[in-house]
Design a protein around this motif. Structure first.
Motif, PDB file in Angstrom:
ATOM      1  N   GLU B 253       0.850  -1.185   0.000  1.00  0.00           N
ATOM      2  CA  GLU B 253       0.000   0.000   0.000  1.00  0.00           C
ATOM      3  C   GLU B 253       0.885   1.234   0.000  1.00  0.00           C
ATOM      4  O   GLU B 253       1.750   1.409   0.862  1.00  0.00           O
ATOM      5  N   ILE B 254       0.659   2.057  -0.998  1.00  0.00           N
ATOM      6  CA  ILE B 254       1.422   3.292  -1.153  1.00  0.00           C
ATOM      7  C   ILE B 254       0.643   4.395  -0.435  1.00  0.00           C
ATOM      8  O   ILE B 254      -0.592   4.423  -0.489  1.00  0.00           O
ATOM      9  N   GLU B 255       1.359   5.296   0.204  1.00  0.00           N
ATOM     10  CA  GLU B 255       0.701   6.434   0.836  1.00  0.00           C
ATOM     11  C   GLU B 255       1.366   7.706   0.322  1.00  0.00           C
ATOM     12  O   GLU B 255       2.589   7.854   0.436  1.00  0.00           O
ATOM     13  N   ILE B 256       0.562   8.586  -0.256  1.00  0.00           N
ATOM     14  CA  ILE B 256       1.104   9.832  -0.824  1.00  0.00           C
ATOM     15  C   ILE B 256       0.660  10.995   0.057  1.00  0.00           C
ATOM     16  O   ILE B 256      -0.538  11.164   0.319  1.00  0.00           O
ATOM     17  N   VAL B 263      -3.054  12.278   0.636  1.00  0.00           N
ATOM     18  CA  VAL B 263      -3.958  12.630  -0.465  1.00  0.00           C
ATOM     19  C   VAL B 263      -4.369  11.413  -1.287  1.00  0.00           C
ATOM     20  O   VAL B 263      -5.316  11.488  -2.074  1.00  0.00           O
ATOM     21  N   SER B 264      -3.667  10.288  -1.122  1.00  0.00           N
ATOM     22  CA  SER B 264      -4.029   9.111  -1.906  1.00  0.00           C
ATOM     23  C   SER B 264      -3.344   7.877  -1.343  1.00  0.00           C
ATOM     24  O   SER B 264      -2.286   7.988  -0.704  1.00  0.00           O
ATOM     25  N   ARG B 265      -3.968   6.723  -1.574  1.00  0.00           N
ATOM     26  CA  ARG B 265      -3.393   5.453  -1.121  1.00  0.00           C
ATOM     27  C   ARG B 265      -3.493   4.402  -2.229  1.00  0.00           C
ATOM     28  O   ARG B 265      -4.307   3.478  -2.149  1.00  0.00           O
ATOM     29  N   PRO B 266      -2.660   4.529  -3.263  1.00  0.00           N
ATOM     30  CA  PRO B 266      -2.683   3.518  -4.336  1.00  0.00           C
ATOM     31  C   PRO B 266      -2.194   2.161  -3.816  1.00  0.00           C
ATOM     32  O   PRO B 266      -1.468   2.086  -2.828  1.00  0.00           O
ATOM     33  N   ARG B 267      -2.612   1.109  -4.493  1.00  0.00           N
ATOM     34  CA  ARG B 267      -2.154  -0.244  -4.145  1.00  0.00           C
ATOM     35  C   ARG B 267      -1.363  -0.818  -5.305  1.00  0.00           C
ATOM     36  O   ARG B 267      -1.859  -0.896  -6.437  1.00  0.00           O
ATOM     37  N   GLY B 302      -5.258   3.243  -8.718  1.00  0.00           N
ATOM     38  CA  GLY B 302      -6.339   2.277  -8.543  1.00  0.00           C
ATOM     39  C   GLY B 302      -7.626   2.809  -9.141  1.00  0.00           C
ATOM     40  O   GLY B 302      -7.646   3.878  -9.737  1.00  0.00           O
ATOM     41  N   PRO B 303      -8.710   2.051  -8.959  1.00  0.00           N
ATOM     42  CA  PRO B 303      -9.962   2.421  -9.609  1.00  0.00           C
ATOM     43  C   PRO B 303     -10.638   3.651  -8.989  1.00  0.00           C
ATOM     44  O   PRO B 303     -11.380   4.355  -9.679  1.00  0.00           O
ATOM     45  N   ALA B 304     -10.396   3.931  -7.717  1.00  0.00           N
ATOM     46  CA  ALA B 304     -11.090   5.052  -7.070  1.00  0.00           C
ATOM     47  C   ALA B 304     -10.197   6.291  -7.036  1.00  0.00           C
ATOM     48  O   ALA B 304      -8.972   6.195  -7.125  1.00  0.00           O
ATOM     49  N   ARG B 305     -10.829   7.445  -6.885  1.00  0.00           N
ATOM     50  CA  ARG B 305     -10.080   8.696  -6.873  1.00  0.00           C
ATOM     51  C   ARG B 305      -9.009   8.699  -5.793  1.00  0.00           C
ATOM     52  O   ARG B 305      -7.900   9.184  -6.027  1.00  0.00           O
ATOM     53  N   ASP B 306      -9.330   8.158  -4.622  1.00  0.00           N
ATOM     54  CA  ASP B 306      -8.352   8.212  -3.527  1.00  0.00           C
ATOM     55  C   ASP B 306      -7.278   7.139  -3.652  1.00  0.00           C
ATOM     56  O   ASP B 306      -6.528   6.889  -2.712  1.00  0.00           O
ATOM     57  N   ARG B 307      -7.211   6.518  -4.824  1.00  0.00           N
ATOM     58  CA  ARG B 307      -6.116   5.585  -5.086  1.00  0.00           C
ATOM     59  C   ARG B 307      -5.342   5.975  -6.350  1.00  0.00           C
ATOM     60  O   ARG B 307      -4.646   5.157  -6.942  1.00  0.00           O
ATOM     61  N   ARG B 308      -5.468   7.207  -6.765  1.00  0.00           N
ATOM     62  CA  ARG B 308      -4.736   7.666  -7.952  1.00  0.00           C
ATOM     63  C   ARG B 308      -3.347   8.156  -7.560  1.00  0.00           C
ATOM     64  O   ARG B 308      -3.177   8.783  -6.524  1.00  0.00           O
ATOM     65  N   GLY B 309      -2.363   7.918  -8.453  1.00  0.00           N
ATOM     66  CA  GLY B 309      -0.972   8.129  -8.085  1.00  0.00           C
ATOM     67  C   GLY B 309      -0.302   9.396  -8.568  1.00  0.00           C
ATOM     68  O   GLY B 309       0.916   9.539  -8.410  1.00  0.00           O
ATOM     69  N   CYS B 310      -1.057  10.327  -9.151  1.00  0.00           N
ATOM     70  CA  CYS B 310      -0.453  11.597  -9.573  1.00  0.00           C
ATOM     71  C   CYS B 310      -1.534  12.677  -9.617  1.00  0.00           C
ATOM     72  O   CYS B 310      -2.730  12.364  -9.655  1.00  0.00           O
ATOM     73  N   LEU B 311      -1.107  13.937  -9.604  1.00  0.00           N
ATOM     74  CA  LEU B 311      -2.077  15.037  -9.600  1.00  0.00           C
ATOM     75  C   LEU B 311      -2.806  15.170 -10.934  1.00  0.00           C
ATOM     76  O   LEU B 311      -3.944  15.631 -10.968  1.00  0.00           O
ATOM     77  N   PRO B 321      -9.958  20.502  -8.702  1.00  0.00           N
ATOM     78  CA  PRO B 321      -8.867  20.617  -7.727  1.00  0.00           C
ATOM     79  C   PRO B 321      -9.026  19.654  -6.547  1.00  0.00           C
ATOM     80  O   PRO B 321     -10.140  19.376  -6.107  1.00  0.00           O
ATOM     81  N   LEU B 322      -7.879  19.172  -6.091  1.00  0.00           N
ATOM     82  CA  LEU B 322      -7.838  18.235  -4.969  1.00  0.00           C
ATOM     83  C   LEU B 322      -7.874  19.034  -3.670  1.00  0.00           C
ATOM     84  O   LEU B 322      -6.963  19.826  -3.413  1.00  0.00           O
ATOM     85  N   PRO B 323      -8.911  18.846  -2.829  1.00  0.00           N
ATOM     86  CA  PRO B 323      -8.938  19.591  -1.566  1.00  0.00           C
ATOM     87  C   PRO B 323      -7.891  19.064  -0.588  1.00  0.00           C
ATOM     88  O   PRO B 323      -7.639  17.864  -0.533  1.00  0.00           O
ATOM     89  N   LEU B 324      -7.287  19.963   0.184  1.00  0.00           N
ATOM     90  CA  LEU B 324      -6.372  19.569   1.252  1.00  0.00           C
ATOM     91  C   LEU B 324      -7.049  19.869   2.594  1.00  0.00           C
ATOM     92  O   LEU B 324      -7.870  20.790   2.688  1.00  0.00           O
ATOM     93  N   PRO B 325      -6.707  19.112   3.631  1.00  0.00           N
ATOM     94  CA  PRO B 325      -7.356  19.299   4.937  1.00  0.00           C
ATOM     95  C   PRO B 325      -7.137  20.685   5.547  1.00  0.00           C
ATOM     96  O   PRO B 325      -7.866  21.097   6.435  1.00  0.00           O
ATOM     97  N   ASP B 326      -6.131  21.422   5.064  1.00  0.00           N
ATOM     98  CA  ASP B 326      -5.888  22.748   5.638  1.00  0.00           C
ATOM     99  C   ASP B 326      -6.774  23.818   5.005  1.00  0.00           C
ATOM    100  O   ASP B 326      -6.601  25.015   5.273  1.00  0.00           O
ATOM    101  N   GLY B 327      -7.728  23.381   4.168  1.00  0.00           N
ATOM    102  CA  GLY B 327      -8.628  24.345   3.532  1.00  0.00           C
ATOM    103  C   GLY B 327      -8.174  24.749   2.146  1.00  0.00           C
ATOM    104  O   GLY B 327      -8.934  25.317   1.373  1.00  0.00           O
ATOM    105  N   GLY B 328      -6.913  24.449   1.827  1.00  0.00           N
ATOM    106  CA  GLY B 328      -6.420  24.759   0.493  1.00  0.00           C
ATOM    107  C   GLY B 328      -6.776  23.639  -0.488  1.00  0.00           C
ATOM    108  O   GLY B 328      -7.520  22.710  -0.154  1.00  0.00           O
ATOM    109  N   SER B 329      -6.256  23.762  -1.682  1.00  0.00           N
ATOM    110  CA  SER B 329      -6.464  22.707  -2.678  1.00  0.00           C
ATOM    111  C   SER B 329      -5.292  22.758  -3.656  1.00  0.00           C
ATOM    112  O   SER B 329      -4.505  23.709  -3.659  1.00  0.00           O
ATOM    113  N   ARG B 330      -5.184  21.716  -4.452  1.00  0.00           N
ATOM    114  CA  ARG B 330      -4.112  21.666  -5.448  1.00  0.00           C
ATOM    115  C   ARG B 330      -4.670  21.226  -6.791  1.00  0.00           C
ATOM    116  O   ARG B 330      -5.431  20.251  -6.859  1.00  0.00           O
ATOM    117  N   THR B 331      -4.303  21.948  -7.846  1.00  0.00           N
ATOM    118  CA  THR B 331      -4.439  21.391  -9.180  1.00  0.00           C
ATOM    119  C   THR B 331      -3.120  20.678  -9.490  1.00  0.00           C
ATOM    120  O   THR B 331      -3.086  19.483  -9.732  1.00  0.00           O
TER     121      THR B 331
END
Lengths: 362, 362
Positions: B253-256, B263-267, B302-311, B321-331
């Motif tokens: 299990e990869i953790e990014i 932000v993601s946990r690809p397998r 992986g098949p779900a958004r939270d298992r994708r390996g790049c932005l 845009p990918l939301p971050l827990p600090d209220g920001g986001s990233r494209t």
């Protein structure tokens, strides 16, 4: 006798060790025995930089030691340097246009990016071999469920540039000679059927990575001065990082022979992108440049059929076989074929010959 | 204490020399000081082959010398080996499908060749750097007449395979462990705008060649035994050279993390092509395999958004845009962002972490 070094290489005599040699006419000077530069590959000389390159050259002019030379025909040549990264460009407009016409006859032959940047890709440094090495016909995937020895084995006549001085940041066009030591011939063997099947979307891989031959002799830049010529007009004007004050366009006539018969005479001056532009492009993103990096021009082709640099173009992918003077013809290379590529320029400039013979798949 | 080596790397203490180290828990054993294997990079150990790999491992189990270990937090880590050739694959069906959907929404997402061979390309070995190295935002051509720092800087979470034993001919799937020493994490940084503009028809070049980060620790294959798992079903059946008796599918299990936020946990088990197939493919044309060759899996998605390996996938090329827990986001990545990728498996298997911080273009 007195030697003015025309080229550097690595040779051995009998079972002796590898030594750095300088070629002058038909004699090879042993640089170690002559007390000029001791090494078993060109890499230490490449890394030493332009001041040492000049010093070695100057000392060669003074050498008059018959006893440290060997007849070129009596020595064994080795790969002249350890290749760090190998990049290959696609810098001939005629070549890229012909490839487009062959594979995409209903679309514009050049992709929209082609005149905006020198297109290139990375090849496999580990399979760069010296001239004279036999080339085994490779096998690979050819289509859905299809595998076997390539039926479209090709050569590509190219000129390669050998990096001496490393860089950790962009190298400007005008700093070309501060980093590049010299030039050698390249034959970038290609399996066109494998390449065609695999190359979308990430580019050539197995279709190129089985073998790339380089000439045994590397000609230093200063020896190419008589061959410098005007660069081609580039329209649209390239981006600023691709503009130098004095581009390294070179007047070299390439001669391609199959089994001794001349089949084409491309001219390096017909290339659209110049080698200083290739180097500036290669490094503009901050990519590390290392001693022993090799970058090649891509196939050198001219506007006429007898100036095309590969069989893909010369036989129009096999549709129009190339006649040979012995009554035979070629679509692609046959087992046993020997391909020899040489290059000469004004005032005795020569890159020598890169040669290789096709052996059957096994 | 007793050490069972979980990973090998190259470290130094203070201004001391580079030494080979084995990581066990939070301690680094100095293999040279312990009289087990003296070297300043992994390459001599890689070249030594499986019998020596096993012997070194067995000797580590006997070590009980506290004085030859250092707390992992007190040593400086270096790139663990000199990279010979670097090839990168594209082995995740989910990744390749997403890329197809993003860039070619009106065409089938996978190219016709994708399920017939593991698509790959060669990258730039000279720009492989160790985890912790800052990543300068690269500049490059972005479109006609357009040049500047990338606006689409991305990471790619990958797993890399480190070659020990060379080969001059094809390596069968089942001979994977006779040639591959071990595994490390890879972040193949990418400039998506540069890549998009340049990559037709020869593949990625400047968009990838500015930096590739690898983990400081290489985990030997035998330590991955608990993570071996069933390979994915492949339909159509691959060509015979791509069929092994026991594929090297791995349950990792990869953790990014971006700036500490997951932000993601690809397998890795979701990959379509397995590393033994990549190696067999890489060499089936006779391409030379050298000690220090590195080949990587390509982005693990992986098949779900939270298992994708790049932005590119996580933000759908910036459209979502990918939301971050600090209220920001990233494209895409911003200057100052730190990307950390780690991987763990069953029974304590760990590949450690590969990390890098984005610095502004300059």
């Amino acid at each position: 006798m007195s030697l003015g070094a025309a080229a550097y290489g690595v040779f051995s005599v009998g079972d002796g060790p590898r030594r750095l040699g300088a070629l002058a006419g038909d004699r090879v000077l042993d640089l170690s025995a002559a007390g000029i530069f001791a090494a078993t590959s060109l890499n230490p000389l490449l890394a030493a930089g332009p001041a040492v390159w000049r010093e070695v050259h100057d000392r060669l002019a003074d050498v008059a030691l018959e006893e440290h030379t060997h007849p070129a025909g009596t020595v064994r040549m080795h790969r002249p340097f350890d290749v760090a990264d190998y990049a290959d460009f696609y810098a001939s407009e005629h070549h890229a246009t012909n490839v487009g016409r062959i594979f995409r006859p209903d679309a514009p032959p050049l992709h929209p990016n082609w005149k905006h940047l020198p297109i290139g890709y990375h090849g496999r440094a580990g399979t760069v071999v010296v001239s004279g090495t036999d080339i085994r016909r490779p096998a690979g995937p050819l289509g859905p469920g299809e595998f076997g020895p390539t039926r479209k084995l090709d050569f590509e006549a190219e000129v390669g540039f050998v990096v001496g001085v490393p860089s950790r940041g962009p190298v400007r066009c005008d700093d070309f000679a501060a980093h590049v030591f010299g030039v050698c011939l390249v034959n970038d063997w290609s399996a066109r059927d494998v390449q065609r099947w695999e190359a979308t979307p990430l580019g050539p891989f197995l279709g190129k990575s089985f073998a790339t031959s380089i000439g045994a002799w590397v000609v230093p830049l200063h020896a190419l001065a008589p061959a410098r010529t005007a660069a081609p007009r580039q329209e649209p004007l390239p981006l600023p990082y691709l503009r130098g004050d004095r581009p390294w366009a070179l007047d070299l006539e390439i001669e391609i022979r199959i089994n001794g018969y001349v089949v084409s005479r491309p001219r390096f001056a017909d290339m659209y992108w110049t080698p200083d532009q290739m180097l500036a492009h290669l490094t503009v993103n901050g990519a590390t440049l290392r001693t022993g990096d090799l970058f090649a021009s891509g196939t050198i082709s001219g506007p006429a059929r007898d100036r095309r640099g590969c069989l893909l173009e010369l036989s129009w992918d096999g549709r129009d076989p190339l006649p040979l003077p012995d009554g035979g013809s070629r679509t692609y290379l046959e087992d046993g074929d020997t391909v020899s590529i040489s290059a000469t320029g004004p005032a005795g400039v020569s890159l020598g010959t890169v040669t290789g013979t096709v052996r059957p798949h096994s």
